[in-house]
Design an enzyme around this catalytic site. Structure first.
Site, mmCIF file in Angstrom:
data_model
loop_
_atom_site.group_PDB
_atom_site.id
_atom_site.type_symbol
_atom_site.label_atom_id
_atom_site.label_comp_id
_atom_site.label_asym_id
_atom_site.label_seq_id
_atom_site.Cartn_x
_atom_site.Cartn_y
_atom_site.Cartn_z
ATOM 1 N N SER A 99 20.378 -15.071 10.024
ATOM 2 C CA SER A 99 18.977 -15.310 10.389
ATOM 3 C C SER A 99 18.861 -16.623 11.148
ATOM 4 O O SER A 99 19.641 -17.560 10.911
ATOM 5 C CB SER A 99 18.129 -15.385 9.123
ATOM 6 O OG SER A 99 16.817 -15.808 9.428
ATOM 7 N N TYR B 183 16.473 -19.239 0.708
ATOM 8 C CA TYR B 183 16.754 -18.281 1.794
ATOM 9 C C TYR B 183 17.528 -18.970 2.920
ATOM 10 O O TYR B 183 18.545 -18.455 3.395
ATOM 11 C CB TYR B 183 15.444 -17.688 2.314
ATOM 12 C CG TYR B 183 15.657 -16.586 3.326
ATOM 13 C CD1 TYR B 183 16.146 -15.342 2.930
ATOM 14 C CD2 TYR B 183 15.387 -16.789 4.676
ATOM 15 C CE1 TYR B 183 16.356 -14.330 3.859
ATOM 16 C CE2 TYR B 183 15.592 -15.776 5.603
ATOM 17 C CZ TYR B 183 16.068 -14.549 5.200
ATOM 18 O OH TYR B 183 16.284 -13.549 6.120
#
Ligand SMILES: NC(=O)c1ccc[n+]([C@@H]2O[C@H](COP(=O)([O-])OP(=O)(O)OC[C@H]3O[C@@H](n4cnc5c(N)ncnc54)[C@H](OP(=O)(O)O)[C@@H]3O)[C@@H](O)[C@H]2O)c1
Length: 257
Positions: free
Chosen positions: A143, A156
């Site tokens: 990501s 995250y």
């Protein structure tokens, strides 16, 4: 590069939803044989029916990526039923919103276990055979959130940083073995993962657009692919910013409410 997937066996984790489901349907249409893994086997069964109805080939296996043995067994079944695994797409992942003031170690461990160790288990289930055959492709769905820390996203961001650097090390070790590594850094894509959020998500992409970009990057064998380019450029600029400037900007651009 429609021929790329012909006669290739592809294992996708996290195939029951969002990006994983989209990758499965697209790759099946392009001729790939799919081994689909996620915990919700009944949802995977529906995707397999959809693929078979369009004359594609796929099997569904309910497994948790945190379970090393379950992943090994699943990979063994895919090899037995569909042939040697040519491509692994380590896509399964979860996100949590976590402000530093409400830090819960168990929640952080959960994110790490799925996003990082789940991918490690997936690699371990396919890599020995790939190295033995002298061919294969490992794909990580990382990501843009893994480049630097973002507000309310410590677990995250850390998990995606760990995932991408893990795969980067693999890429170096696997040079000259015939096994290639592609690390994909998506920005925001419309999926169940992002659907509940009220915060603004710049350059939010439609699922099909995101999936097509990922499939194309895999076909081209890109070592690293960050998109959309506008957000990737901003994130790369953030890498060279001094901490005080970065913090000022990042505080004013929270992507989680
Ligand atoms: N959407 C975005 O904007 C975006 C941006 C950058 C990166 N990503 C990454 O892209 C990947 C897919 O995200 P998405 O947006 O498609 O999310 P999603 O729709 O929530 O899908 C997540 C998938 O992961 C699976 N999964 C979760 N925990 C699992 C476990 N323990 N074992 C096996 N499978 C598990 C889920 O299946 P089950 O619940 O059936 O197990 C589901 O199929 C993630 O790694 C995410 O971090 C997404």
């Amino acid at each position: 590069m429609a021929n790329y997937w012909n006669n290739k066996t592809v294992l996708i984790t996290g195939a029951s939803s969002g990006i994983g489901r989209g990758l499965a349907l697209t790759i099946a249409k392009r001729g790939g044989r799919l081994g689909l893994i996620a915990r919700r086997e009944e949802v995977l069964d529906e995707i397999v029916s959809e693929i078979r109805a369009a004359n594609g080939t796929a099997i569904a296996i309910g497994a948790d990526v945190r379970d090393e043995n379950a992943l090994k067994q699943a990979a063994g079944r895919i090899r037995a039923e569909l042939g040697p695994i040519d491509v692994l797409i380590a896509n399964a992942g979860i996100g949590v919103t976590d402000h530093a003031a409400q830090l819960v170690p168990e929640k952080v461990a959960e994110v790490m276990n799925v996003n990082v160790l789940g991918a490690v288990n997936s690699v371990a289930a396919v890599l020995p055979q790939m190295v033995e055959r002298g061919s294969g492709q490992l794909v990580a769905i990382a990501s843009l959130a893994g480049y630097r820390g973002l507000a309310k996203s410590a677990a995250y961001c850390a998990s995606k940083a760990a995932l991408s650097v893990f795969f980067e090390s693999l890429r170096i070790d696997l040079r000259h073995t015939g096994v290639t590594v592609s690390i994909i850094y998506p920005g925001f894509i419309k999926t169940p993962l992002t659907s509940g959020r009220q915060a603004k998500m710049p350059y939010l992409m439609e699922l099909d657009d995101g999936v097509n970009k990922i499939v194309s990057a895999i076909e081209k064998g890109k070592k690293s692919y960050a998109f959309p380019w506008q957000l990737a450029t901003v994130v790369r600029a953030g890498l060279v910013m001094p901490a005080s400037l970065y913090d000022w900007i990042a505080e004013r651009n929270s992507f989680r409410e």
